[in-house]
Design a protein around this motif. Sequence first.
Motif, PDB file in Angstrom:
ATOM      1  N   GLU A 111      -9.609  26.603  23.494  1.00 10.23           N
ATOM      2  CA  GLU A 111      -8.556  27.005  22.774  1.00 10.23           C
ATOM      3  C   GLU A 111      -7.379  27.152  22.767  1.00 10.23           C
ATOM      4  N   ALA A 112      -7.532  28.534  23.274  1.00  8.88           N
ATOM      5  CA  ALA A 112      -5.829  29.200  23.722  1.00  8.88           C
ATOM      6  C   ALA A 112      -5.571  28.252  25.028  1.00  8.88           C
ATOM      7  N   ASP A 113      -6.617  27.934  25.859  1.00  3.53           N
ATOM      8  CA  ASP A 113      -5.621  27.497  27.370  1.00  3.53           C
ATOM      9  C   ASP A 113      -5.398  25.703  26.435  1.00  3.53           C
ATOM     10  N   LEU A 114      -5.876  25.761  26.068  1.00  4.55           N
ATOM     11  CA  LEU A 114      -5.135  23.951  25.629  1.00  4.55           C
ATOM     12  C   LEU A 114      -3.964  24.126  24.862  1.00  4.55           C
ATOM     13  N   LEU A 115      -3.925  25.486  24.234  1.00  2.00           N
ATOM     14  CA  LEU A 115      -2.839  24.982  23.124  1.00  2.00           C
ATOM     15  C   LEU A 115      -1.243  25.614  24.455  1.00  2.00           C
ATOM     16  N   GLU A 116      -1.939  26.611  25.575  1.00  7.21           N
ATOM     17  CA  GLU A 116      -0.395  26.422  26.692  1.00  7.21           C
ATOM     18  C   GLU A 116      -0.148  25.106  27.658  1.00  7.21           C
ATOM     19  N   ASN A 117      -1.490  24.102  27.734  1.00  5.41           N
ATOM     20  CA  ASN A 117      -1.309  22.942  28.044  1.00  5.41           C
ATOM     21  C   ASN A 117      -0.357  21.976  27.269  1.00  5.41           C
ATOM     22  N   THR A 118      -0.793  22.259  26.691  1.00 11.15           N
ATOM     23  CA  THR A 118      -0.427  21.184  24.890  1.00 11.15           C
ATOM     24  C   THR A 118       1.461  21.530  24.833  1.00 11.15           C
ATOM     25  N   ILE A 119       1.687  23.045  25.049  1.00  3.74           N
ATOM     26  CA  ILE A 119       3.391  23.475  24.600  1.00  3.74           C
ATOM     27  C   ILE A 119       3.866  22.914  25.767  1.00  3.74           C
ATOM     28  N   ASN A 120       2.774  23.050  26.911  1.00  4.11           N
ATOM     29  CA  ASN A 120       3.815  22.427  28.218  1.00  4.11           C
ATOM     30  C   ASN A 120       3.927  21.171  28.264  1.00  4.11           C
ATOM     31  N   GLN A 121       3.356  20.388  28.092  1.00  5.26           N
ATOM     32  CA  GLN A 121       3.549  18.731  28.346  1.00  5.26           C
ATOM     33  C   GLN A 121       4.607  18.369  26.784  1.00  5.26           C
ATOM     34  N   TYR A 122       3.955  19.155  25.691  1.00  2.03           N
ATOM     35  CA  TYR A 122       4.484  18.337  24.640  1.00  2.03           C
ATOM     36  C   TYR A 122       5.623  19.492  23.709  1.00  2.03           C
ATOM     37  N   GLY A 123       5.807  19.957  24.105  1.00  2.00           N
ATOM     38  CA  GLY A 123       6.689  21.441  23.061  1.00  2.00           C
ATOM     39  C   GLY A 123       6.012  22.218  22.508  1.00  2.00           C
ATOM     40  N   LEU A 124       7.353  22.709  21.880  1.00  2.00           N
ATOM     41  CA  LEU A 124       6.068  24.355  20.097  1.00  2.00           C
ATOM     42  C   LEU A 124       5.936  23.099  19.254  1.00  2.00           C
ATOM     43  N   ASP A 125       6.958  22.113  19.045  1.00  2.00           N
ATOM     44  CA  ASP A 125       7.049  21.686  17.995  1.00  2.00           C
ATOM     45  C   ASP A 125       6.581  20.438  17.789  1.00  2.00           C
ATOM     46  N   ASN A 126       5.737  19.898  18.624  1.00  2.00           N
ATOM     47  CA  ASN A 126       5.211  18.737  18.498  1.00  2.00           C
ATOM     48  C   ASN A 126       3.293  19.571  17.656  1.00  2.00           C
ATOM     49  N   GLU A 127       2.742  17.958  16.792  1.00  2.00           N
ATOM     50  CA  GLU A 127       2.364  18.060  16.287  1.00  2.00           C
ATOM     51  C   GLU A 127       0.877  18.786  16.965  1.00  2.00           C
ATOM     52  N   LYS A 128       0.964  18.018  17.434  1.00  2.00           N
ATOM     53  CA  LYS A 128      -0.510  18.338  18.506  1.00  2.00           C
ATOM     54  C   LYS A 128      -0.541  20.015  18.854  1.00  2.00           C
ATOM     55  N   THR A 129       0.720  20.899  19.269  1.00  2.00           N
ATOM     56  CA  THR A 129      -0.077  21.457  19.229  1.00  2.00           C
ATOM     57  C   THR A 129       0.134  22.690  18.103  1.00  2.00           C
ATOM     58  N   LYS A 130       0.707  22.013  16.529  1.00  2.00           N
ATOM     59  CA  LYS A 130       0.565  22.889  15.418  1.00  2.00           C
ATOM     60  C   LYS A 130      -0.703  22.554  15.148  1.00  2.00           C
ATOM     61  N   GLU A 131      -1.409  21.489  15.376  1.00  2.00           N
ATOM     62  CA  GLU A 131      -3.049  21.391  15.267  1.00  2.00           C
ATOM     63  C   GLU A 131      -4.148  22.647  15.353  1.00  2.00           C
TER      64      GLU A 131
END
Length: 507
Positions: A111-131
């Motif tokens: 899940e921590a790896d997925l967070l880094e990938n999501t931040i790199n793709q969509y940024g920190l304020d994205n809903e997926k990142t917050k989820e």
Amino acid sequence: MKNSQSHKSQQKLFFFFKLLSWYYDRLFISRIMALVSVLNFGLVLFDLSYIPLRDIWLNGVITVGQFKLGPYEFNGIQLEIVPKRLREKIIQYDVIKGIEPYRDTQLYLEEADLLENTINQYGLDNEKTKEILKRLREMSVDMIREDPFRLANKSGTLEIIKNRMREHMNNYIDNPDSSSTFAFTSFWTVDNLENNLYGQLGFFNREIRPLINTNYWRPIGENGQFVDYFGLLDFPFIVIIFTDFIIRCLVISLRYHGVKFQDAIFWRWYDLIFFLPYFRWLRIIPISVRLNDSKLLTYKRIQKQISQGFVAGIAGDITQIVVLRIVNQIQKTIEKGSIEQILFKEETKEYINLSGKNESAEIVKLLINLVVYEMLPEIRPEVEILLSYIMIKTISESPMYENMKNLPGFNNFPDKISNKLATQSYQIFLNSINGILQEDPIFEKHLEKIIEKATKTLNLRPNARYDINKIEELLVILLEEVKVNYIQQLSDEDIEALMDETRAINN
């Protein structure tokens, strides 16, 4: 026909025995088997140490100098001691120990790896990142509450994780209760990450991830123990060593008369340790014997030191016991009144003379013979010098000589007369003693009478028995003092000195 078949069978048995004897007597085969045993023991040691050292094989890092003392703390220095390529191969031994990734902690890292990938793709304020951050907060709470490290006996690792996160977040939040749960839930928030995204994720990957990654799942078998497939690796070695063991026992039973096969098994009892299902570390005993027999390693000096150390350890006690027993026996003999019984024979039961001789008189006579014929002739020069000195001193100090020494010819009078008198006196004494010691029944009779009279005098003297009893009491006390002051205080230095003399003689 039967005789021919019997002869062939005997030839086959003879050839078989010769082959076994050749195998038994070959030094290079003993060395090969010793090396096989050493290789097996190395595998055993690696297996025994794998679980305790798994964190090192997994991360390849050890921390040196870490300590915490009150308010003072030092995180130590991390040293990489195992290259990544090597530890990736070593960690595959997890399969043998039945080790699998622990599902919950593995999902946490994924899940921590997925967070880094999501931040790199969509940024920190994205809903997926917050989820994802929400799920990480929930998983952190579950990890702290349920302790998934407990099964692997690594609850201490979870405590380290909680402490590190708590100390790290104290720089960013107000945490008056020092709650590790609050620290984790505050870490996985947008507000915390947006201030220093790469620094925070770098802290997690550097300080937290390796510790979480050490957790594992290990299933339990039907025997109630953790699953372990080490027996599959150990089995080929056991087959080889067992075959060698059987051959050697068979040769011993055939070579030595009266030794059965079961006797030969006990002859090589140490090899049986190889076949114990537990306590595999005890295999060091038969391995040591095999290395010594194959002359790959010799333990003569070690055995010598061990034996000498053992002797040094018990020599003092043995010496003490032996001497104490002797002294105690003497004490008991004296306490029973043996001296009194010897001196007062007439008041005890009838004395039995086994030889028909008076031993006391014979002993006195032998002692006189020893002194007269062996000792007195040897010490004659020294005795004459002593007698001469005594006479010179006596004459010189006499008042008569004081008045005569100034007269002519009397200056050296003491020296001249003393030398002659000393020589003549000693010779007269020797002649007298030699004359007495000649075969003379009358002398022997007088000597026996003297000894008998001395014994009777003791019996007739009123205080003789009291004096003898007093002497016995004093002797008993004296022997007790000897035990306390000397025997019971035998020092280690005394024993070590004896051992040093022994080593010097043996070398």
